[in-house]
Design a protein around this motif. Structure first.
Motif, PDB file in Angstrom:
ATOM      1  N   GLU A 263       0.855  -1.186   0.000  1.00  0.00           N
ATOM      2  CA  GLU A 263       0.000   0.000   0.000  1.00  0.00           C
ATOM      3  C   GLU A 263       0.892   1.237   0.000  1.00  0.00           C
ATOM      4  N   LEU A 264       0.624   2.169  -0.888  1.00  0.00           N
ATOM      5  CA  LEU A 264       1.364   3.420  -0.956  1.00  0.00           C
ATOM      6  C   LEU A 264       0.531   4.532  -0.341  1.00  0.00           C
ATOM      7  N   GLU A 265       1.111   5.241   0.630  1.00  0.00           N
ATOM      8  CA  GLU A 265       0.412   6.335   1.296  1.00  0.00           C
ATOM      9  C   GLU A 265       0.899   7.663   0.723  1.00  0.00           C
ATOM     10  N   LEU A 266      -0.031   8.441   0.186  1.00  0.00           N
ATOM     11  CA  LEU A 266       0.264   9.731  -0.433  1.00  0.00           C
ATOM     12  C   LEU A 266      -0.353  10.810   0.431  1.00  0.00           C
ATOM     13  N   THR A 267       0.431  11.798   0.858  1.00  0.00           N
ATOM     14  CA  THR A 267      -0.149  12.857   1.675  1.00  0.00           C
ATOM     15  C   THR A 267      -1.123  13.676   0.842  1.00  0.00           C
ATOM     16  N   GLU A 268      -2.177  14.143   1.492  1.00  0.00           N
ATOM     17  CA  GLU A 268      -3.238  14.865   0.798  1.00  0.00           C
ATOM     18  C   GLU A 268      -2.705  16.102   0.080  1.00  0.00           C
ATOM     19  N   SER A 269      -1.894  16.900   0.766  1.00  0.00           N
ATOM     20  CA  SER A 269      -1.413  18.149   0.165  1.00  0.00           C
ATOM     21  C   SER A 269      -0.499  17.877  -1.019  1.00  0.00           C
ATOM     22  N   ALA A 270       0.403  16.875  -0.897  1.00  0.00           N
ATOM     23  CA  ALA A 270       1.314  16.559  -2.001  1.00  0.00           C
ATOM     24  C   ALA A 270       0.549  16.023  -3.204  1.00  0.00           C
ATOM     25  N   LEU A 271      -0.452  15.213  -2.951  1.00  0.00           N
ATOM     26  CA  LEU A 271      -1.238  14.644  -4.044  1.00  0.00           C
ATOM     27  C   LEU A 271      -1.981  15.730  -4.810  1.00  0.00           C
ATOM     28  N   MET A 272      -2.636  16.639  -4.097  1.00  0.00           N
ATOM     29  CA  MET A 272      -3.439  17.661  -4.763  1.00  0.00           C
ATOM     30  C   MET A 272      -2.559  18.687  -5.469  1.00  0.00           C
ATOM     31  N   GLU A 273      -1.335  18.873  -4.979  1.00  0.00           N
ATOM     32  CA  GLU A 273      -0.422  19.817  -5.621  1.00  0.00           C
ATOM     33  C   GLU A 273       0.005  19.322  -6.996  1.00  0.00           C
ATOM     34  N   ASN A 274       0.014  17.991  -7.185  1.00  0.00           N
ATOM     35  CA  ASN A 274       0.499  17.411  -8.441  1.00  0.00           C
ATOM     36  C   ASN A 274      -0.552  16.536  -9.104  1.00  0.00           C
ATOM     37  N   ILE A 275      -1.820  16.776  -8.820  1.00  0.00           N
ATOM     38  CA  ILE A 275      -2.860  15.824  -9.186  1.00  0.00           C
ATOM     39  C   ILE A 275      -2.904  15.535 -10.682  1.00  0.00           C
TER      40      ILE A 275
END
Length: 413
Positions: A263-275
């Motif tokens: 399972e890969l955990e992606l932080t919410e802020s990092a994900l939305m910054e590069n969505i």
């Protein structure tokens, strides 16, 4: 004379995602605003990609820092570039002649050092050089060199924290957490060395090591009938790296572990910054069978429109909300809202940082599927986790759950 070093924050993602023409146009707008703030007497120069250097005569240190702060505010205002409305931020370092140096090279070095300190303390601010920064920079440089050698010396290791499935009372998943045991300084906090790794680019080789080590450990457990799923955190810089999918694929291939157990955990802020840039990669992970989770959910700015279409299977409620359940009347409604939204989208939910019976009872009553935290167990090295799993008593845990749900566990909200 005041020397000011200006570095743009969050410029690279715009340049990468929207192309160099948009990036160049944005830099022109930035230059116009800088010259507007500094006036005709100052010299404004572009040093490199997103760095500017300014020289202002007859300006004191206090005045220069005020000018820098004014510039931070001006540069933060949205920019209209073609069809886009873009926002960036800036970090500004200030040094003054003669207080902070008698040569051009020393004044530039000290202004850059102050800028780096401004960036490390959150960015979007202006700081004037302080001699104490030099000592901190030397310590940081020494720590950086040690971190570069940490992998080959075996100073990095993974600990694993169990996650409890509230429906089955079983532990079938753990989160891998990176630790650094320095040979002379002892344990270094992740809050100290992870930002350092990101700033220096070391997060890339470290992230590759974490993926390989987590998969290797998983393969060892599976071979001994301990079929645990392992969750691995990805940093914002890893998400922007073009070779991320290949790194994950190679770690799985070398270990022989089935993709569904990673399972890969992606932080919410990092994900939305590069969505937009990340969507194709996320879909590739989904097709490969890797599980995807949004970590620290509730602390960022997720677009629900995106959330509906992302191949995400799980949300992790940030520990700050769980910690505040017993003290902040606003925390409980937020947690309830996250749970309701996740359930409506068919997503499972993990609550992090669960430490007390009252926190657990609230989460269990509201339908949270998984909990993680000291209420169940701390993070442990692999061998210690194996002993803990061998002694795990599902009946005793069920009794603890029953006791925690007694009416005495009362929460605000």
């Amino acid at each position: 004379l005041a020397v000011m070093f200006v570095d743009l924050d969050r410029f690279k993602p715009i340049n990468d995602m929207m192309g160099h023409k948009v990036g160049d146009d944005l830099l022109r707008r930035v230059a116009e605003r800088i010259t507007e703030v500094m006036g005709e007497l100052a010299v404004v120069a572009r040093q490199s990609a997103d760095e500017f250097i300014l020289f202002a005569p007859d300006v004191s240190a206090g005045e220069a820092e005020q000018l820098g702060q004014m510039m931070v505010g001006m540069l933060a205002q949205p920019y209209r570039v073609g069809p886009y409305e873009l926002s960036i931020a800036a970090s500004v370092g200030v040094s003054c002649y003669p207080e902070h140096g008698l040569s051009a090279s020393r004044l530039l070095k000290h202004a850059e050092l102050a800028m780096s300190q401004a960036k490390r303390t959150g960015g979007s601010r202006a700081l004037c050089y302080d001699p104490n920064m030099q000592e901190g920079e030397e310590e940081r440089h020494a720590l950086e060199q040690d971190l570069r050698r940490a992998i080959e010396r075996g100073d990095l290791l993974l600990e694993y924290q169990p996650q409890l499935n509230l429906d089955t009372r079983e532990v079938s998943a753990v989160e891998a957490l990176l630790r650094w045991r320095h040979p002379t300084l002892g344990w270094i906090s992740p809050a100290k060395f992870i930002p350092l790794a990101e700033e220096t680019g070391l997060i890339q080789p470290i992230g590759q090591w974490v993926l390989k080590e987590a998969c290797r450990q998983m393969a060892d457990w599976h071979a001994r009938d301990l079929p645990l799923t392992v969750a691995v955190n990805l940093s914002a810089l890893q998400l922007r790296h073009a070779g991320l999918f290949n790194d994950v694929y190679q770690a799985l291939a070398q270990s022989g572990v089935e993709a569904a157990f990673l399972e890969l955990e992606l932080t919410e802020s990092a994900l939305m910054e590069n969505i937009d840039a990340m969507l194709d990669t996320l879909r590739e992970f989904d097709e490969l069978g890797v599980q995807l989770s949004i970590d620290d959910f509730g602390t960022g700015y997720s677009s629900l429109a995106y959330l509906r279409h992302l191949p995400i299977g799980e949300l992790k409620i940030d520990r700050s909300f769980v910690k505040d359940l017993e003290t902040d009347p606003h925390a409980a409604p937020i947690v309830e809202a996250i749970l309701a939204m996740a359930h409506s989208l068919g997503l499972s939910v993990v609550a992090e940082g669960v430490e007390t019976d009252a926190q657990f009872a609230f989460l269990a009553a509201k339908g949270c599927g998984y909990v993680q935290g000291w209420w169940l167990a701390k993070s442990m090295p692999a061998a210690e986790l194996e002993r803990w799993m061998a002694e795990y008593d599902i009946g005793a845990v069920a009794e603890r759950i029953s006791q925690a749900r007694q009416p005495r566990a009362v929460l605000l909200g």
